[in-house]
Design a protein around this motif. Structure first.
Motif, PDB file in Angstrom:
ATOM      1  N   PHE A   9     -14.845   1.600 -22.453  1.00  0.00           N
ATOM      2  CA  PHE A   9     -15.029   0.983 -21.137  1.00  0.00           C
ATOM      3  C   PHE A   9     -16.169  -0.036 -21.150  1.00  0.00           C
ATOM      4  O   PHE A   9     -16.144  -1.020 -20.417  1.00  0.00           O
ATOM      5  N   VAL A  10     -17.181   0.209 -22.011  1.00  0.00           N
ATOM      6  CA  VAL A  10     -18.317  -0.719 -22.099  1.00  0.00           C
ATOM      7  C   VAL A  10     -17.823  -2.140 -22.391  1.00  0.00           C
ATOM      8  O   VAL A  10     -18.367  -3.120 -21.887  1.00  0.00           O
ATOM      9  N   TRP A  11     -16.746  -2.246 -23.174  1.00  0.00           N
ATOM     10  CA  TRP A  11     -16.199  -3.573 -23.494  1.00  0.00           C
ATOM     11  C   TRP A  11     -15.802  -4.339 -22.236  1.00  0.00           C
ATOM     12  O   TRP A  11     -15.957  -5.550 -22.166  1.00  0.00           O
ATOM     13  N   ALA A  12     -15.260  -3.584 -21.248  1.00  0.00           N
ATOM     14  CA  ALA A  12     -14.819  -4.232 -20.008  1.00  0.00           C
ATOM     15  C   ALA A  12     -16.007  -4.868 -19.286  1.00  0.00           C
ATOM     16  O   ALA A  12     -15.890  -5.914 -18.667  1.00  0.00           O
ATOM     17  N   LEU A  13     -17.175  -4.188 -19.373  1.00  0.00           N
ATOM     18  CA  LEU A  13     -18.365  -4.734 -18.717  1.00  0.00           C
ATOM     19  C   LEU A  13     -18.983  -5.844 -19.562  1.00  0.00           C
ATOM     20  O   LEU A  13     -19.584  -6.781 -19.046  1.00  0.00           O
ATOM     21  N   LEU A  14     -18.801  -5.717 -20.885  1.00  0.00           N
ATOM     22  CA  LEU A  14     -19.430  -6.685 -21.782  1.00  0.00           C
ATOM     23  C   LEU A  14     -18.839  -8.083 -21.637  1.00  0.00           C
ATOM     24  O   LEU A  14     -19.549  -9.072 -21.789  1.00  0.00           O
ATOM     25  N   LYS A  15     -17.544  -8.138 -21.334  1.00  0.00           N
ATOM     26  CA  LYS A  15     -16.873  -9.440 -21.291  1.00  0.00           C
ATOM     27  C   LYS A  15     -17.538 -10.392 -20.287  1.00  0.00           C
ATOM     28  O   LYS A  15     -18.021 -11.460 -20.683  1.00  0.00           O
ATOM     29  N   PRO A  16     -17.614 -10.027 -18.991  1.00  0.00           N
ATOM     30  CA  PRO A  16     -18.286 -10.956 -18.071  1.00  0.00           C
ATOM     31  C   PRO A  16     -19.789 -11.079 -18.350  1.00  0.00           C
ATOM     32  O   PRO A  16     -20.383 -12.134 -18.107  1.00  0.00           O
ATOM     33  N   PHE A  17     -20.394 -10.010 -18.900  1.00  0.00           N
ATOM     34  CA  PHE A  17     -21.824 -10.057 -19.132  1.00  0.00           C
ATOM     35  C   PHE A  17     -22.187 -11.023 -20.270  1.00  0.00           C
ATOM     36  O   PHE A  17     -23.170 -11.768 -20.182  1.00  0.00           O
TER      37      PHE A  17
END
Lengths: 258, 262
Positions: A34-42
């Protein structure tokens, strides 16, 4: 066609199972995934910040505006992208038995909703820690804008999901639209660098209003006017109603195109 | 008492375009080049009814419209004209083995399929072991469906639907799956459902199945019901149709003509 047989349906269970399995399939059921999902916009935020903060160095709230804009945009782009192909992807269930197909369309946005919810908790926490806690009214308004964003995503997804079954390159057409739309919405630039006579046209693109209004309450602490709110309400109603109408028109025979 | 399921004057045509256009690009580029379409009449004015507790068999050659008929009865396809009146919930088992998400394991797939068939999560959690045992897949409960053989996937589909059925069961090619042991279990489960008053519609190519399990049967050919009667009569008519005996020279359906689909 006769009405659905009278019987208690447990669609709540189906909704939960769809949300849970979508999450599991997307992120392999792990928090790490799930961290990947947050990493994309970040990551996008860090890169854009590196470049554009020099250009907009005079804007003290540029960083917060950019971060908020990127996450809201990501929700819109991701939600509609998955929504348009949702009936095609869940065709294996739709050809099995009769159940309301809008359930698979609406639940397809769940991963995007989860990402946005986690981001919302994070940014409100960040604002609180840095002494810029939004007032209850501002928070309620922000949540209302998120609901409007969800309804807009749902409207586009409902129409797109049934049309995609007939026009199999609709997702590519939508990719082009969202790519251009990223620059139409004032995400990486402040809206006020453009002459005011263009603002109205930019506001016709739904993400513009959602992003600008959210920035107004969370970052600038400046509540938009009643008239502006009525326009957002009207736009949300038009997008959702039009999407639902297209869905109703094409959904009964949609399965024949799967 | 009114029949539990009535099919009234069902007709279905499919439009077969000479040039298939399935993208925005093809539609835009093809605007100036008109494409002709051919009409394929799949069902033409089909009517019948099924009584509560009855098992109705449907026979017919490949491409005669059986699968389309089952999809219309199940509410998955819409008829062009006519209507289906169902006075009870329907559980269909169609297109076996393809109703799965290959990325998920058997348990999650059971929850998905069971919940679209109207079972609650509580019911499903209680029934998971029983479903896996029926399909003899307990050892593979946590294996992703992409690693299942088609036989295993079909057994799982039967097991879920047999558990989910509430009143009317619609089965495409019943008992055509699995080894002798699995078929035996399916047959005994089917007898159990029948004796407890469930209604069933069974499509089969196997005259034995129709003779053994069906109270009544229909023979469908070229979109029409050509013979109705007890299982034995219809099974014999079907065998005759396959061997082109005159006994099966029933009224033939209109061949596809250029009739605009509704």
């Amino acid at each position: 066609m006769a009405d659905a047989p009278t019987r208690r349906h447990h669609w709540g269970g189906l909704v939960w199972t769809l949300v849970r399995t979508d999450f599991k399939a997307r992120y392999h059921g792990t928090v790490g995934g799930f961290v990947w999902a947050l990493l994309k916009p970040f990551t996008m935020f860090l890169v854009l910040l590196g470049v554009f903060s020099f250009i907009f160095a005079s804007d003290p709230v540029y960083k917060r505006n950019l971060l908020l804009g990127l996450f809201l945009w990501d929700f819109f782009a991701e939600g509609t992208k998955v929504g348009i192909i949702s009936m095609h992807q869940k065709g294996y269930l739709l050809t099995k038995t009769r159940f309301p197909s809008w359930i698979v369309v609406v639940t397809s946005a769940s991963n995007a909703v989860i990402t946005l919810a986690v981001f919302t908790v994070a940014i409100v926490g960040f604002l609180a820690l840095t002494g810029r806690t939004p007032s209850p009214v501002e928070l309620v308004l922000y949540l209302a804008y998120l609901v409007a964003a969800l309804l807009i995503v749902a409207g586009i997804s409902l129409a797109g999901s049934v049309l995609f079954l007939r026009y199999r390159d609709l997702n590519q057409v939508w990719d082009v639209v969202t790519q251009a739309g990223f620059f139409v919405a004032p995400i990486i630039y402040p809206l006020n660098i453009l002459p005011e006579r263009f603002h109205f046209y930019l506001y016709l693109w739904p993400p513009t209003a959602i992003i600008q209004f959210s920035r107004a309450v969370l970052v600038q602490h400046d509540i938009p006017t009643l008239r502006a709110h009525l326009m957002l309400l009207g736009m949300t109603a038009v997008v959702f109603t039009a999407g639902a109408a297209i869905y109703r028109r094409f959904a009964p025979r949609a399965v024949e195109y799967i | 008492m009114a029949p539990i399921l009535e099919a009234r004057h069902l007709s279905k045509r499919f439009r077969i375009p000479s040039v298939k256009r399935s993208t925005v690009r093809e539609h835009v580029l093809g605007m100036l080049r008109p494409s002709s379409t051919e009409e394929l009449v799949v069902l033409d004015d089909v009517s019948f009814s099924v009584e509560r507790g009855e098992t109705l068999g449907i026979m017919g050659r490949n491409g005669c419209g059986k699968s389309t008929l089952l999809k219309i009865l199940s509410g998955i396809y819409m008829p062009d004209t006519g209507e289906v009146i169902a006075r009870g919930p329907i559980t269909p088992i169609l297109e076996l083995g393809v109703g799965w998400n290959p990325e998920l394991d058997a348990i999650d797939n059971i929850l998905l399929l069971g919940s679209v068939m109207g079972m609650s999560l509580k019911e499903l959690r209680q029934a998971t072991d029983e479903i896996l045992a029926f399909a003899e897949l307990e050892r593979f409960a946590n294996m992703k469906l992409q690693h299942y053989s088609s036989g295993m996937a079909s057994r799982l589909a039967y097991a879920v639907a047999f558990r989910a059925v509430r009143e009317i069961l619609i089965l495409d090619e019943i008992f055509a799956v699995g080894d002798a042991g699995f078929r035996e279990r399916c047959e005994s489960r089917f007898r159990e459902l029948h004796s407890s008053g469930h209604t069933a519609i069974v499509v089969s190519h196997d005259p034995r199945t129709i003779k053994t399990f069906c109270d009544r049967a229909l023979l469908v050919d070229r979109g029409h019901v050509v013979v109705q009667g007890d299982g034995l009569t219809v099974a014999d008519a079907y065998t005759a149709l396959l061997t082109h005996e005159p006994a099966a020279a029933a009224p033939t359906a209109a061949l596809p003509e250029a009739v605009p689909a509704s």
